[in-house]
Design a protein around this motif. Structure first.
Motif, PDB file in Angstrom:
ATOM      1  N   UNK A   6       0.812  -1.217   0.000  1.00  0.00           N
ATOM      2  CA  UNK A   6       0.000   0.000   0.000  1.00  0.00           C
ATOM      3  C   UNK A   6       0.840   1.259   0.000  1.00  0.00           C
ATOM      4  N   UNK A   7       1.942   1.233   0.704  1.00  0.00           N
ATOM      5  CA  UNK A   7       2.818   2.402   0.787  1.00  0.00           C
ATOM      6  C   UNK A   7       3.419   2.732  -0.572  1.00  0.00           C
ATOM      7  N   UNK A   8       3.719   1.720  -1.359  1.00  0.00           N
ATOM      8  CA  UNK A   8       4.291   1.958  -2.686  1.00  0.00           C
ATOM      9  C   UNK A   8       3.260   2.555  -3.649  1.00  0.00           C
ATOM     10  N   UNK A   9       1.989   2.196  -3.430  1.00  0.00           N
ATOM     11  CA  UNK A   9       0.941   2.730  -4.305  1.00  0.00           C
ATOM     12  C   UNK A   9       0.613   4.191  -3.975  1.00  0.00           C
ATOM     13  N   UNK A  10       0.901   4.570  -2.748  1.00  0.00           N
ATOM     14  CA  UNK A  10       0.583   5.946  -2.335  1.00  0.00           C
ATOM     15  C   UNK A  10       1.411   6.958  -3.127  1.00  0.00           C
ATOM     16  N   UNK A  11       2.635   6.591  -3.509  1.00  0.00           N
ATOM     17  CA  UNK A  11       3.504   7.500  -4.240  1.00  0.00           C
ATOM     18  C   UNK A  11       2.881   8.021  -5.526  1.00  0.00           C
ATOM     19  N   UNK A  12       2.531   7.108  -6.447  1.00  0.00           N
ATOM     20  CA  UNK A  12       1.898   7.533  -7.705  1.00  0.00           C
ATOM     21  C   UNK A  12       0.593   8.309  -7.488  1.00  0.00           C
ATOM     22  N   UNK A  13      -0.171   7.919  -6.467  1.00  0.00           N
ATOM     23  CA  UNK A  13      -1.425   8.622  -6.179  1.00  0.00           C
ATOM     24  C   UNK A  13      -1.155  10.066  -5.782  1.00  0.00           C
ATOM     25  N   UNK A  14      -0.183  10.256  -4.919  1.00  0.00           N
ATOM     26  CA  UNK A  14       0.177  11.614  -4.501  1.00  0.00           C
ATOM     27  C   UNK A  14       0.659  12.428  -5.691  1.00  0.00           C
ATOM     28  N   UNK A  15       1.447  11.759  -6.526  1.00  0.00           N
ATOM     29  CA  UNK A  15       1.958  12.402  -7.736  1.00  0.00           C
ATOM     30  C   UNK A  15       0.796  12.861  -8.616  1.00  0.00           C
ATOM     31  N   UNK A  16      -0.184  11.971  -8.785  1.00  0.00           N
ATOM     32  CA  UNK A  16      -1.342  12.269  -9.616  1.00  0.00           C
ATOM     33  C   UNK A  16      -2.122  13.447  -9.039  1.00  0.00           C
ATOM     34  N   UNK A  17      -2.292  13.422  -7.711  1.00  0.00           N
ATOM     35  CA  UNK A  17      -3.043  14.509  -7.075  1.00  0.00           C
ATOM     36  C   UNK A  17      -2.307  15.834  -7.265  1.00  0.00           C
ATOM     37  N   UNK A  18      -0.988  15.794  -7.163  1.00  0.00           N
ATOM     38  CA  UNK A  18      -0.187  17.007  -7.350  1.00  0.00           C
ATOM     39  C   UNK A  18      -0.351  17.533  -8.777  1.00  0.00           C
ATOM     40  N   UNK A  19      -0.358  16.615  -9.740  1.00  0.00           N
ATOM     41  CA  UNK A  19      -0.521  17.021 -11.137  1.00  0.00           C
ATOM     42  C   UNK A  19      -1.901  17.626 -11.372  1.00  0.00           C
ATOM     43  N   UNK A  20      -2.925  17.035 -10.744  1.00  0.00           N
ATOM     44  CA  UNK A  20      -4.282  17.566 -10.884  1.00  0.00           C
ATOM     45  C   UNK A  20      -4.359  18.982 -10.318  1.00  0.00           C
ATOM     46  N   UNK A  21      -3.707  19.181  -9.181  1.00  0.00           N
ATOM     47  CA  UNK A  21      -3.705  20.518  -8.581  1.00  0.00           C
ATOM     48  C   UNK A  21      -3.021  21.530  -9.490  1.00  0.00           C
ATOM     49  N   UNK A  22      -1.925  21.094 -10.117  1.00  0.00           N
ATOM     50  CA  UNK A  22      -1.214  21.970 -11.052  1.00  0.00           C
ATOM     51  C   UNK A  22      -2.127  22.362 -12.215  1.00  0.00           C
ATOM     52  N   UNK A  23      -2.838  21.361 -12.751  1.00  0.00           N
ATOM     53  CA  UNK A  23      -3.754  21.616 -13.860  1.00  0.00           C
ATOM     54  C   UNK A  23      -4.838  22.607 -13.438  1.00  0.00           C
ATOM     55  N   UNK A  24      -5.378  22.375 -12.252  1.00  0.00           N
ATOM     56  CA  UNK A  24      -6.436  23.235 -11.726  1.00  0.00           C
ATOM     57  C   UNK A  24      -5.935  24.665 -11.585  1.00  0.00           C
TER      58      UNK A  24
END
Length: 70
Positions: A6-24
């Protein structure tokens, strides 16, 4: 409880959320720029209308003046 890995999957998710925020943020910046542009255009039109009115008033004034003293 998190599944194993689960900890390894959190990385890409955080990355994705950061990218979404950038887009927003980028989208909001664009909207802001468009709004400012529209505001400028409206202000410019108002200014031109005011100048036009002023010119018409002064022309009428001078015509009247020339009528009196021409």
């Amino acid at each position: 409880p998190l599944p194993s890995g689960g900890a390894e999957e959190a990385g890409p998710l955080l990355q994705l959320r950061a990218e979404q925020q950038q887009l927003e943020l980028g989208r909001r910046r664009d909207q802001l720029r468009e709004a400012q542009q529209r505001l400028q255009e409206v202000a410019l039109e108002a200014q031109q209308a005011q100048l036009k009115r002023l010119r018409q008033t002064s022309e009428r004034y001078w015509e009247h003046w020339e009528g009196l003293f021409g």
